[in-house]
Design an enzyme around this catalytic site. Structure first.
Site, mmCIF file in Angstrom:
data_model
loop_
_atom_site.group_PDB
_atom_site.id
_atom_site.type_symbol
_atom_site.label_atom_id
_atom_site.label_comp_id
_atom_site.label_asym_id
_atom_site.label_seq_id
_atom_site.Cartn_x
_atom_site.Cartn_y
_atom_site.Cartn_z
ATOM 1 N N LEU A 1 -63.699 -48.576 1.093
ATOM 2 C CA LEU A 1 -63.926 -47.196 0.650
ATOM 3 C C LEU A 1 -65.395 -46.971 0.313
ATOM 4 C CD1 LEU A 1 -64.448 -47.128 -2.661
ATOM 5 C CD2 LEU A 1 -61.992 -47.425 -2.732
ATOM 6 N N LYS B 1 -65.767 -58.166 5.590
ATOM 7 C CA LYS B 1 -66.358 -57.243 4.610
ATOM 8 C C LYS B 1 -67.884 -57.451 4.513
ATOM 9 C CE LYS B 1 -66.919 -54.421 1.234
ATOM 10 N NZ LYS B 1 -66.872 -52.978 1.399
ATOM 11 N N ASN C 1 -70.752 -54.628 5.666
ATOM 12 C CA ASN C 1 -71.776 -54.098 4.754
ATOM 13 C C ASN C 1 -73.181 -54.524 5.176
ATOM 14 O OD1 ASN C 1 -70.110 -52.608 3.205
ATOM 15 N ND2 ASN C 1 -70.342 -53.797 1.323
ATOM 16 N N CYS D 1 -72.870 -52.240 -3.928
ATOM 17 C CA CYS D 1 -72.359 -53.091 -2.844
ATOM 18 C C CYS D 1 -73.429 -53.638 -1.914
ATOM 19 C CB CYS D 1 -71.313 -52.321 -2.049
ATOM 20 S SG CYS D 1 -69.841 -51.982 -3.032
HETATM 21 N N1 LIG Z 1 -67.689 -49.727 -5.693
HETATM 22 C C1 LIG Z 1 -67.469 -49.694 -4.398
HETATM 23 O O1 LIG Z 1 -67.779 -48.729 -3.696
HETATM 24 C C2 LIG Z 1 -66.822 -50.872 -3.722
HETATM 25 C C3 LIG Z 1 -66.344 -50.732 -2.408
HETATM 26 C C4 LIG Z 1 -65.729 -51.823 -1.815
HETATM 27 C C5 LIG Z 1 -65.613 -53.031 -2.495
HETATM 28 N N2 LIG Z 1 -66.110 -53.137 -3.756
HETATM 29 C C6 LIG Z 1 -65.918 -54.416 -4.463
HETATM 30 O O2 LIG Z 1 -64.824 -54.271 -5.356
HETATM 31 C C7 LIG Z 1 -65.035 -55.067 -6.547
HETATM 32 C C8 LIG Z 1 -64.945 -54.182 -7.783
HETATM 33 O O3 LIG Z 1 -66.002 -53.233 -7.707
HETATM 34 P P1 LIG Z 1 -66.064 -51.946 -8.659
HETATM 35 O O4 LIG Z 1 -67.223 -51.138 -8.200
HETATM 36 O O5 LIG Z 1 -64.708 -51.325 -8.738
HETATM 37 O O6 LIG Z 1 -66.387 -52.661 -10.059
HETATM 38 P P2 LIG Z 1 -66.486 -51.981 -11.511
HETATM 39 O O7 LIG Z 1 -67.531 -52.725 -12.224
HETATM 40 O O8 LIG Z 1 -66.577 -50.493 -11.363
HETATM 41 O O9 LIG Z 1 -65.058 -52.277 -12.183
HETATM 42 C C9 LIG Z 1 -64.600 -53.503 -12.553
HETATM 43 C C10 LIG Z 1 -63.579 -53.362 -13.680
HETATM 44 O O10 LIG Z 1 -63.010 -54.649 -13.957
HETATM 45 C C11 LIG Z 1 -62.825 -54.758 -15.370
HETATM 46 N N3 LIG Z 1 -62.678 -56.170 -15.724
HETATM 47 C C12 LIG Z 1 -63.626 -57.126 -15.843
HETATM 48 N N4 LIG Z 1 -63.077 -58.308 -16.184
HETATM 49 C C13 LIG Z 1 -61.738 -58.085 -16.284
HETATM 50 C C14 LIG Z 1 -60.624 -58.911 -16.601
HETATM 51 N N5 LIG Z 1 -60.771 -60.211 -16.873
HETATM 52 N N6 LIG Z 1 -59.393 -58.360 -16.625
HETATM 53 C C15 LIG Z 1 -59.222 -57.042 -16.343
HETATM 54 N N7 LIG Z 1 -60.247 -56.222 -16.041
HETATM 55 C C16 LIG Z 1 -61.479 -56.731 -16.001
HETATM 56 C C17 LIG Z 1 -64.027 -54.053 -15.946
HETATM 57 O O11 LIG Z 1 -63.805 -53.691 -17.292
HETATM 58 C C18 LIG Z 1 -64.151 -52.858 -15.000
HETATM 59 O O12 LIG Z 1 -63.384 -51.767 -15.464
HETATM 60 C C19 LIG Z 1 -66.395 -55.748 -6.347
HETATM 61 O O13 LIG Z 1 -66.188 -57.004 -5.760
HETATM 62 C C20 LIG Z 1 -67.082 -54.837 -5.342
HETATM 63 O O14 LIG Z 1 -68.048 -55.522 -4.565
HETATM 64 C C21 LIG Z 1 -66.698 -52.088 -4.390
#
Ligand SMILES: NC(=O)c1ccc[n+]([C@@H]2O[C@H](COP(=O)([O-])OP(=O)(O)OC[C@H]3O[C@@H](n4cnc5c(N)ncnc54)[C@H](O)[C@@H]3O)[C@@H](O)[C@H]2O)c1
Length: 437
Positions: free
Chosen positions: A152, A206, A210, A262
């Site tokens: 996404l 992935k 990217n 990312c």
């Molecule tokens: N943001 C994007 O557009 C995107 C797109 C594709 C993939 N990703 C990947 O997805 C993953 C997450 O990215 P994001 O942007 O959603 O991260 P983010 O930082 O927005 O969210 C992560 C969440 O995890 C929580 N968290 C941390 N430790 C935890 C635990 N032990 N138990 C429960 N919750 C916990 C945090 O409080 C936070 O709310 C990453 O690997 C990222 O590379 C992100």
């Protein structure tokens, strides 16, 4: 189906909400208790278009719940998604602390067959590590680990999730494959593929996607910089190139470099993975070097224009988020621009429709935050445009001229037609096109 999503950030919350929207029973888990409390009270903690409507509908209908208690979510779930952060570690490789920590927790909690899905972006081999952590305490018949990278885009995340170009699933278990197929079928009714593959290839897909997109951006930024020197117009070049079906029109826009949570970390992590495998991935090293330079391009142009006189000048900044339609400022080019301007002694007046609170939390009163885009121009010596929010595309140029001390625009997103800027009487310096004086 009964689903748990661990981590409710940009990916986890969209994932959980969209699975609830297709009728599944979803519990979202986060360690951030304040965030969980807000969500329980109906507050969406991030800005993402359309998310609020789906969030509210599914929350009210009881299909979308929130907790800090991982065990209760595990007891409920047939499928557990890990949507946890994978930030860069000190050496640039992905830090797997969060993923492996939760895997350890799960190993003491799972008590019925569960599919554990890596949705985070994780290096090749991570699912195997998660598998060993779970297998340390669990019978192997009780779980499968699947890789399901998320593609996404922030800003259009809900739409991307509900109508994905493709879904990639890495698994070596037919049982898990069936579960994942059932879960995703409602999202691909128009015929886009669910692509099943081995786990390592899914993890690699992935990073490859990217890194390729980041390469495309850095390539176009280099073409643009060269166009400036040669008197060519990168917008014309882009259209000429993009009409070739082998190249395609999308993702060819030059600008102020890629940012966000990312591309920077994923390109770095893949380069690091290559290094750990004795492979020098030269293109990625160049992509990162080009981006480091490009994200300062607007600051460079401003410094070149004012020379030693930048101290004491006021620069208006339109756009802070790393791209439009999000409040995410992680690795945003605007932050690099602000740092350079402040270091040179300039004053910054900033406006962004969604990201100002996040930037204010970092800069406090070092930057003046304005209520609307025109207020940012009041008494400023020049405008710098860093994020291409729609509201900046057709502004009132007369009003801008009145508000600014001088009619000077540095545009990192090529929003305006050059002839229009000549007519409007601006000094207008953009990316990869002639400067209008
Ligand atoms: N943001 C994007 O557009 C995107 C797109 C594709 C993939 N990703 C990947 O997805 C993953 C997450 O990215 P994001 O942007 O959603 O991260 P983010 O930082 O927005 O969210 C992560 C969440 O995890 C929580 N968290 C941390 N430790 C935890 C635990 N032990 N138990 C429960 N919750 C916990 C945090 O409080 C936070 O709310 C990453 O690997 C990222 O590379 C992100």
């Amino acid at each position: 189906m009964k689903i748990a999503v661990v981590g409710t950030g940009y990916v986890g919350l969209v994932t959980g909400t969209c699975f609830a929207e297709t009728g599944n029973d979803v519990i979202c888990v986060d360690i951030d208790a304040a965030k969980v409390e807000k969500m329980r009270n109906g507050e969406v903690p991030i800005y993402e278009p359309d998310l609020d409507v789906l969030f509210e509908r599914n929350r009210r209908q009881g299909r979308l719940k929130f907790t800090t208690d991982l065990k209760s979510a595990v007891d409920h779930a047939e499928i557990i998604f890990l949507a946890l952060p994978t930030p860069p570690g000190a050496d640039g490789s992905a830090d797997l602390r969060f993923i492996l920590g939760v895997a350890d927790d799960l190993s003491g909690m799972i008590n019925h067959y569960t599919v554990v899905v890596d949705k985070s972006t994780v290096p090749v081999g991570t699912a195997e590590q998660v598998h060993s952590r779970l297998a340390a305490k669990l019978d192997e018949n009780l779980f499968d680990v699947v890789s399901n990278p998320e593609f996404l885009r922030e800003g259009v995340a809900v739409d991307d999730f509900l109508k994905p170009d493709r879904v990639v699933i890495g698994t070596n278990s037919t049982k898990a494959e069936e579960v994942m197929r059932r879960l995703y079928e409602p999202f691909v009714r128009s015929g886009n593929p669910i692509i099943f593959m081995d786990i390592r290839s899914a993890e690699m897909t992935k990073y490859a996607a990217n890194s390729y997109l980041a390469t495309r951006i850095s390539f176009m930024n280099e073409i643009a910089n060269l166009c400036e020197g040669l008197g060519a117009d990168v917008d014309a070049v882009r259209k000429g190139m993009g009409s070739d079906s082998r190249i395609g029109k999308r993702f060819l826009f030059p600008g102020v470099g890629y940012g966000g949570s990312c591309f920077p970390k994923d390109v770095q992590a893949l380069a690091r993975t290559a290094g750990q495998n004795d492979y020098d991935f030269q293109i990625l090293n160049a992509v990162m070097a080009v981006n480091d330079r490009q994200r300062l391009r607007i600051a460079d142009k401003i410094e070149a224009y004012y020379g030693d006189d930048l101290a004491g000048k006021t620069i208006a900044l339109w756009g802070l988020a790393f791209k439009p339609n999000t409040d995410d400022i992680r690795e945003a080019p605007a932050l690099y621009t602000i740092d350079r301007l402040l270091a040179a002694g300039a004053t910054v007046r900033a406006y962004d429709p969604e990201a100002m609170n996040n930037v204010e939390a970092l800069y406090g009163n070092k930057v003046t935050f304005c209520d609307d885009q025109y207020e940012a121009l009041d008494g400023a010596d020049a405008l710098a445009i860093v994020t291409e929010w729609s509201a900046f595309r057709t502004p009132d140029f007369d009003r801008m001229k009145t508000a600014l001390n001088q009619s000077v625009i540095f545009d990192g997103r090529n929003l305006y037609d050059l002839r229009r800027m000549v007519e409007a009487g601006f000094y207008y310096d953009s990316i990869g096109r002639s400067t209008v004086k």
